[in-house]
Design a protein around this motif. Structure first.
Motif, short mmCIF file in Angstrom:
data_model
loop_
_atom_site.label_atom_id
_atom_site.label_comp_id
_atom_site.label_asym_id
_atom_site.label_seq_id
_atom_site.Cartn_x
_atom_site.Cartn_y
_atom_site.Cartn_z
N PHE A 184 9.50 -2.90 -6.16
CA PHE A 184 8.98 -1.59 -6.50
C PHE A 184 9.59 -0.52 -5.59
CE2 PHE A 184 5.75 -4.18 -8.50
CZ PHE A 184 5.51 -3.49 -9.67
N ILE A 185 9.85 0.63 -6.19
CA ILE A 185 10.36 1.78 -5.45
C ILE A 185 9.54 3.02 -5.80
CG2 ILE A 185 12.71 0.83 -5.41
CD1 ILE A 185 13.44 3.03 -7.51
N LYS A 186 9.58 3.98 -4.92
CA LYS A 186 9.10 5.33 -5.23
C LYS A 186 10.28 6.28 -5.09
CE LYS A 186 4.19 5.24 -3.98
NZ LYS A 186 3.14 5.91 -3.14
N ASN A 236 1.99 -6.09 -0.30
CA ASN A 236 0.64 -5.54 -0.38
C ASN A 236 0.59 -4.03 -0.49
OD1 ASN A 236 -0.53 -8.18 -0.11
ND2 ASN A 236 -0.15 -8.05 2.10
N ASP A 237 1.72 -3.37 -0.75
CA ASP A 237 1.67 -1.93 -1.02
C ASP A 237 0.86 -1.68 -2.29
OD1 ASP A 237 3.10 -0.88 1.09
OD2 ASP A 237 5.03 -0.98 0.05
N PRO A 238 0.02 -0.65 -2.31
CA PRO A 238 -0.72 -0.32 -3.54
C PRO A 238 0.23 0.25 -4.60
CG PRO A 238 -1.09 1.36 -1.87
CD PRO A 238 -0.31 0.27 -1.21
N ILE A 239 0.20 -0.33 -5.79
CA ILE A 239 1.10 0.15 -6.85
C ILE A 239 0.32 0.70 -8.05
CG2 ILE A 239 2.96 -1.42 -6.18
CD1 ILE A 239 2.16 -3.12 -8.66
N MET A 240 -1.01 0.59 -8.03
CA MET A 240 -1.81 1.02 -9.17
C MET A 240 -2.60 2.30 -8.91
SD MET A 240 -1.20 -1.33 -11.46
CE MET A 240 -2.53 -1.45 -12.63
N ASP A 241 -2.81 2.63 -7.65
CA ASP A 241 -3.64 3.78 -7.28
C ASP A 241 -2.75 4.93 -6.86
OD1 ASP A 241 -5.44 5.61 -6.32
OD2 ASP A 241 -6.49 4.22 -4.99
N LEU A 242 -2.67 5.97 -7.69
CA LEU A 242 -1.78 7.10 -7.43
C LEU A 242 -2.37 8.10 -6.45
CD1 LEU A 242 -0.43 7.95 -11.00
CD2 LEU A 242 0.25 6.13 -9.43
N THR A 243 -3.61 7.90 -6.02
CA THR A 243 -4.24 8.85 -5.09
C THR A 243 -3.95 8.50 -3.63
OG1 THR A 243 -6.34 7.66 -4.94
CG2 THR A 243 -6.10 9.25 -6.74
N ARG A 245 -1.06 6.95 -0.62
CA ARG A 245 0.35 6.73 -0.29
C ARG A 245 0.54 5.31 0.22
NH1 ARG A 245 2.94 11.40 3.19
NH2 ARG A 245 4.77 10.59 2.09
N TRP A 246 1.77 4.86 0.21
CA TRP A 246 2.08 3.60 0.87
C TRP A 246 1.91 3.77 2.37
CZ3 TRP A 246 7.32 2.16 -1.92
CH2 TRP A 246 7.01 1.62 -3.18
N PRO A 247 1.49 2.73 3.08
CA PRO A 247 1.36 2.84 4.54
C PRO A 247 2.69 3.26 5.18
CG PRO A 247 0.30 0.83 3.74
CD PRO A 247 1.04 1.41 2.57
N ASP A 248 2.60 4.20 6.11
CA ASP A 248 3.78 4.67 6.85
C ASP A 248 4.90 5.11 5.90
OD1 ASP A 248 5.06 5.24 9.28
OD2 ASP A 248 6.15 3.35 9.23
N GLU A 249 4.53 5.75 4.80
CA GLU A 249 5.49 6.08 3.75
C GLU A 249 6.59 7.03 4.24
OE1 GLU A 249 4.02 6.46 -0.41
OE2 GLU A 249 4.82 8.50 -0.27
N ASP A 250 6.25 7.93 5.14
CA ASP A 250 7.23 8.91 5.59
C ASP A 250 8.32 8.29 6.47
OD1 ASP A 250 6.28 11.22 4.31
OD2 ASP A 250 4.72 11.48 5.83
N ASN A 251 8.06 7.12 7.01
CA ASN A 251 9.00 6.53 7.96
C ASN A 251 9.60 5.21 7.50
OD1 ASN A 251 8.52 8.57 10.03
ND2 ASN A 251 6.51 7.62 10.26
N ARG A 252 9.33 4.83 6.26
CA ARG A 252 9.81 3.52 5.84
C ARG A 252 11.24 3.57 5.30
NH1 ARG A 252 6.60 0.55 1.57
NH2 ARG A 252 4.89 1.00 2.99
N GLU A 253 11.78 2.37 5.08
CA GLU A 253 13.16 2.25 4.62
C GLU A 253 13.38 2.95 3.28
OE1 GLU A 253 16.45 -1.29 3.66
OE2 GLU A 253 14.35 -1.79 4.06
#
Length: 308
Positions: A184-186, A236-243, A245-253
């Motif tokens: 999965f990607i964002k 374990n990133d949430p992929i169904m809940d759009l409200t 963010r992924w944990p530490d989303e601003d600093n991830r790969e």
């Protein structure tokens, strides 16, 4: 694409609610009604094929795009500080087309269709044209996750330009590469040159259309460039809940898939005559699994038909 849940509000009811919140302006988009169509090119990076085999993202192409201001009101002020800005774009060609819809906040305001329509219904103006603030407060207290989007927007100064803000795809897309590996990607669309926010001068001193005016002036002076980034999932990133963010989303790969270069202003009819269809994704980028996405393409088609 999965169907939206049985018994849930229909896409048509979502469109009706969006338009009711905006006062039902005629022949306007149900959301992000105010905008400007543009064109340009897409140049893939040499890393794109590591993430997806989609020819939309691994081959150069022309780009049709639209910058917009969130809200169903086509006359909303560009300085409005509690609505998102949007950037929708089309890559590829008729055989390998992908439409990506992004906004300048990384979350949506609802987790489910039921929650989305309830969020909208409490914001429909009454016969006097005013909102029921008590009803909105009660709904927000019962549904605190619906405030994540507006809190994110409110905590940041409005952008000084469509060209100097970061846009996010709030959905989680399954991406499959040439090795048949799927993750999965964002999408994160980052301005080359960095973000620039408005100065502290009062917003009411700015033109109601200042973002659109600045966009046209900037395109005349030179190209606008954006890096199309893929944020990579972790277990374990949430992929169904759009409200959320992924944990530490601003600093991830993240991997740069390519670069969008905006080179010209396009007549708005070029974007208004059809729609950016979220279900149009060339093989190699799959449909997100959340129910908001499942209803979105149907709702967009309904909105297009209504404004025609």
């Amino acid at each position: 694409m999965s169907e939206f849940p049985k018994g849930a509000p229909s896409p048509a009811s979502i469109v009706d609610a969006l338009k009711a919140v905006a006062g039902d302006p005629p022949k306007a988009r149900a959301s992000f009604a105010k905008g400007q169509c543009v064109h340009g090119t897409y140049i893939p990076s040499n890393q794109a094929e590591e993430i997806t085999r989609s020819r939309s993202f691994t081959r150069p192409s022309r780009v049709l795009a639209r910058f917009s201001v969130g809200d169903g009101d086509p006359n909303v002020a560009d300085s409005e500080n509690l609505v998102p800005r949007g950037f929708s774009f089309r890559l590829g060609n008729s055989n390998h087309r992908s439409d990506i819809l992004a906004q300048d906040c990384p979350v949506h305001y609802a987790r489910t269709l039921e929650q989305m329509i309830a969020f909208l219904e409490v914001r429909v103006p009454g016969p006097d044209g005013k909102l029921d603030s008590e009803k909105i407060r009660a709904f927000s207290a019962a549904n605190p996750e619906t405030l994540h989007q507006v809190n994110y927007i409110a905590a940041r100064p409005p952008p000084a330009s469509f060209a100097s803000t970061t846009y996010w795809g709030v959905h989680c897309f399954p991406a499959t590469n040439a090795m048949d590996e799927t993750r999965f990607i964002k999408f994160k669309i980052a301005p080359v040159g960095g973000e620039v926010a408005l100065t502290e001068s009062p917003a009411n001193t700015r033109s109601i259309d200042f973002l659109h005016t600045e966009l046209k002036r900037r395109v005349k002076k030179g190209n606008m460039r954006f890096s199309v980034m893929a944020l990579l999932d972790r277990p374990n990133d949430p992929i169904m809940d759009l409200t959320v963010r992924w944990p530490d989303e601003d600093n991830r790969e993240a991997v740069r898939l390519g670069t969008i270069v905006i080179t010209g202003i396009e007549p708005n009819e070029a974007c208004d005559g059809s729609m950016f269809d979220p279900a149009k994704l060339a093989e190699g980028i799959g449909h997100p699994h959340d129910e908001i996405f499942a209803a979105r393409a149907v709702a967009y088609a309904i909105s297009l038909k209504m404004r025609r």
